[in-house]
Design an enzyme around this catalytic site. Structure first.
Site, PDB file in Angstrom:
ATOM      1  N   ASP A  48       0.844  -1.195   0.000  1.00 40.89           N
ATOM      2  CA  ASP A  48       0.000   0.000   0.000  1.00 40.89           C
ATOM      3  C   ASP A  48       0.886   1.254   0.000  1.00 40.89           C
ATOM      4  OD1 ASP A  48      -2.102   1.768   0.191  1.00 40.89           O
ATOM      5  OD2 ASP A  48      -2.514   1.370   2.278  1.00 40.89           O
ATOM      6  N   GLU A 101      -3.807  10.710  -0.811  1.00 38.31           N
ATOM      7  CA  GLU A 101      -4.950   9.790  -0.770  1.00 38.31           C
ATOM      8  C   GLU A 101      -5.163   9.218   0.624  1.00 38.31           C
ATOM      9  OE1 GLU A 101      -6.958   9.236  -4.052  1.00 38.31           O
ATOM     10  OE2 GLU A 101      -5.947  11.120  -3.602  1.00 38.31           O
ATOM     11  N   GLU A 102      -4.073   8.991   1.339  1.00 39.62           N
ATOM     12  CA  GLU A 102      -4.183   8.452   2.699  1.00 39.62           C
ATOM     13  C   GLU A 102      -4.739   9.494   3.676  1.00 39.62           C
ATOM     14  OE1 GLU A 102      -3.982   5.424   3.280  1.00 39.62           O
ATOM     15  OE2 GLU A 102      -2.393   4.464   2.139  1.00 39.62           O
ATOM     16  N   ASP A 127      -4.665  -0.482  -6.367  1.00 36.69           N
ATOM     17  CA  ASP A 127      -4.378  -0.227  -4.967  1.00 36.69           C
ATOM     18  C   ASP A 127      -4.168  -1.558  -4.261  1.00 36.69           C
ATOM     19  OD1 ASP A 127      -4.028   1.008  -2.527  1.00 36.69           O
ATOM     20  OD2 ASP A 127      -6.111   1.572  -2.271  1.00 36.69           O
TER      21      ASP A 127
END
Length: 141
Positions: free
Chosen positions: A43, A77-78, A104
């Site tokens: 990830d 994005e996190e 992803d």
């Protein structure tokens, strides 16, 4: 924060497909058991690597695609999908985007007995079929 984008111009300038992944990472999490490190190989280094491989495969053919293909690497994005949200709200040709393929955590396989097992979904409203997607993935792998 910075998004990183690449583009291959297609024959039909009225249609765009985006292939993307996020490259940001959380780092550490005090609530995690063990070493408290979010290991980013899955990830989402795996997704970034896949998008780069797809871009390389497109370029290696030397053939101009039917529609324009944007290769997107999102940041933030996190922290709430910040990079992709910014793109959607500021990209002048957003109405030309006809599809998005997101990679992803593709390094993860929930069926260890079948190492070629891939999980994907296709919304009903898309013009791509499951068999069409399998053909695309087979041809670029």
């Amino acid at each position: 924060m910075r998004n990183v984008l690449g583009k291959i111009e297609g024959k039909n300038l009225g249609e765009i497909v985006i292939i993307g992944a996020h490259y940001d990472h959380l780092g550490v999490g005090p609530m995690l058991n063990g070493d408290q490190i979010y290991n980013g190989a899955d990830d989402n280094a795996s997704g970034v690597s896949a998008v780069l491989q797809v871009a390389q495969a497109f370029l290696a053919t030397g053939v101009q695609p039917e529609c324009t293909v944007i290769f997107a690497f999102w940041d933030g994005e996190e922290r709430g999908l910040l990079g992709s949200k910014y793109f959607v709200h500021h990209f002048a040709d957003i109405d030309k985007v006809k599809g998005y393929l997101n990679y992803d955590m593709i390094g993860r396989n929930k069926d260890e007995t079948n190492p070629t097992h891939v999980v994907y979904f296709i919304p009903k409203h898309t013009r791509f079929s499951a068999s069409g997607l399998k053909t695309i993935l087979k041809n670029i792998s």
